[in-house]
Design a protein around this motif. Sequence first.
Motif, short mmCIF file in Angstrom:
data_model
loop_
_atom_site.label_atom_id
_atom_site.label_comp_id
_atom_site.label_asym_id
_atom_site.label_seq_id
_atom_site.Cartn_x
_atom_site.Cartn_y
_atom_site.Cartn_z
N GLY A 154 0.81 -1.22 0.00
CA GLY A 154 0.00 0.00 0.00
C GLY A 154 0.83 1.25 0.00
O GLY A 154 0.54 2.21 -0.72
N ALA A 155 1.89 1.26 0.81
CA ALA A 155 2.73 2.45 0.91
C ALA A 155 3.52 2.72 -0.36
O ALA A 155 3.90 3.87 -0.65
N ASP A 159 4.49 4.75 -5.94
CA ASP A 159 5.81 4.60 -6.57
C ASP A 159 5.73 3.61 -7.73
O ASP A 159 6.40 3.80 -8.75
N LEU A 160 4.92 2.56 -7.57
CA LEU A 160 4.73 1.62 -8.68
C LEU A 160 4.11 2.32 -9.88
O LEU A 160 4.55 2.10 -11.02
N MET A 227 11.18 6.24 -7.94
CA MET A 227 11.57 5.21 -6.99
C MET A 227 11.21 5.62 -5.58
O MET A 227 11.02 6.81 -5.29
N PRO A 228 11.12 4.64 -4.65
CA PRO A 228 10.84 4.99 -3.27
C PRO A 228 11.89 5.93 -2.71
O PRO A 228 13.04 5.92 -3.14
N GLY A 229 11.51 6.72 -1.74
CA GLY A 229 12.42 7.69 -1.16
C GLY A 229 13.42 7.06 -0.20
O GLY A 229 13.57 5.86 -0.12
N GLY A 230 14.09 7.90 0.53
CA GLY A 230 15.00 7.43 1.57
C GLY A 230 16.25 6.81 1.00
O GLY A 230 16.94 7.38 0.17
N SER A 231 16.53 5.59 1.44
CA SER A 231 17.79 4.94 1.10
C SER A 231 17.95 4.73 -0.39
O SER A 231 19.04 4.89 -0.94
N THR A 232 16.87 4.35 -1.08
CA THR A 232 16.98 4.10 -2.51
C THR A 232 17.38 5.36 -3.26
O THR A 232 18.26 5.34 -4.12
N MET A 233 16.72 6.47 -2.94
CA MET A 233 17.05 7.73 -3.62
C MET A 233 18.50 8.11 -3.36
O MET A 233 19.22 8.53 -4.27
#
Length: 277
Positions: A154-155, A159-160, A227-233
Motif C-alpha cells: 500500500g505504501a 511509486d509503482l 523510486m521509493p524515497g529514503g535509502s533508494t534515492m
Amino acid sequence: MTANRRTPGTLFAALRVFDISLGDMLWSRRTVFMGLVVGLPVLLAAIVRLFHELGAPGMRINNAAVTGPIIFGLMIWVFFVRFSVPVLGVFYGTSLIADEVDDKTITYLFTRPIPRGAVLLGKYFAFLACTIFVVLPSVVLVWLLIVPIGGSLGASFLDLVKDLALLALGLAVYGAVFAMIGAAMRRPLLVGLALVFVWEPLVMALPGYLKLYTVAYYLQGLVPHAMPGGSTMNLIQSIFQETPNFGRAMFTLAAIELACLWFATRAIERREYVLEQ
C-alpha cells in the motif's frame, strides 16, 4: 457515375495499420524474445522471495537492512530502464520497416491508398501496445514479489504507478528513436545496438556534455521521482550524481519522441525502397 474515392487521413490510416500489425507482433518470435527479457527479473524476484520465506538472512549495506522497496527500485533501474526498455526499443523499432523490406511486403503496403507515413505510425503504435502489454505486467509481478520483504504494498503503490509511467515513456521514446533509424538506414539493427551498448554506456560514464545526446540521461532524471524515497534515492543519486530536473527531462523526452517520429515519417515518404532479389 463513379464516386471519387478519397485517400484516408494519416491518423485513420495509421489506426488501420495498427489493427493489422498488433496481432502479427503479439504472435511473432520477437514477443517470445521479449518474454524472456522481462521474465528474467521476475524469475530473480521469485528466487529472492523464496529465500526470504525460507528464513535466509537479508542483505545489508553499511549495517542497514536492504528492504524490498530498495531492491525493487534497483531492479527497475538495472533490469528495466537500462536494459529491457532500450533493448526492446532496438529490436522492435528498427524492424518496423526493415522487416517489411526483408519480407518483400513493403510494396504491398505502399501501393495502398494511404500515406506512407501512416504505415510507420500504425506499426509504431502496435509496438507500443505490444511491449506495454508484456513489460508492465512483469513489473507488477516483481513488485508483488519483492516489496513485501520489509515493505508495504500500500505504501509503495504510488511509486509503482510512477515506475510504470516511466517505463511506458521510455518505450515510447526509444521506439521512436529506433523507428527513425530503421526508416532511414539500411542496417538499422547494428546502428541501434551500437547506440544502446556502446554509445550510451560510454558517454554516461564520462564527464562532459555528450550525455546530453542520450535518452538514458533524461530518463535518469525521472528515476529519483519514480523510486521509493529514503535509502533508494540516496543510493541512486550517489551512483548518478548529475541528473536533469523533472521538467527538463519530460520536455526533452517528449521533444525527442515527436521529432524522431516526424523525421521517420519524412524519411519513409522520400526513401526509395529497392527489394533485393
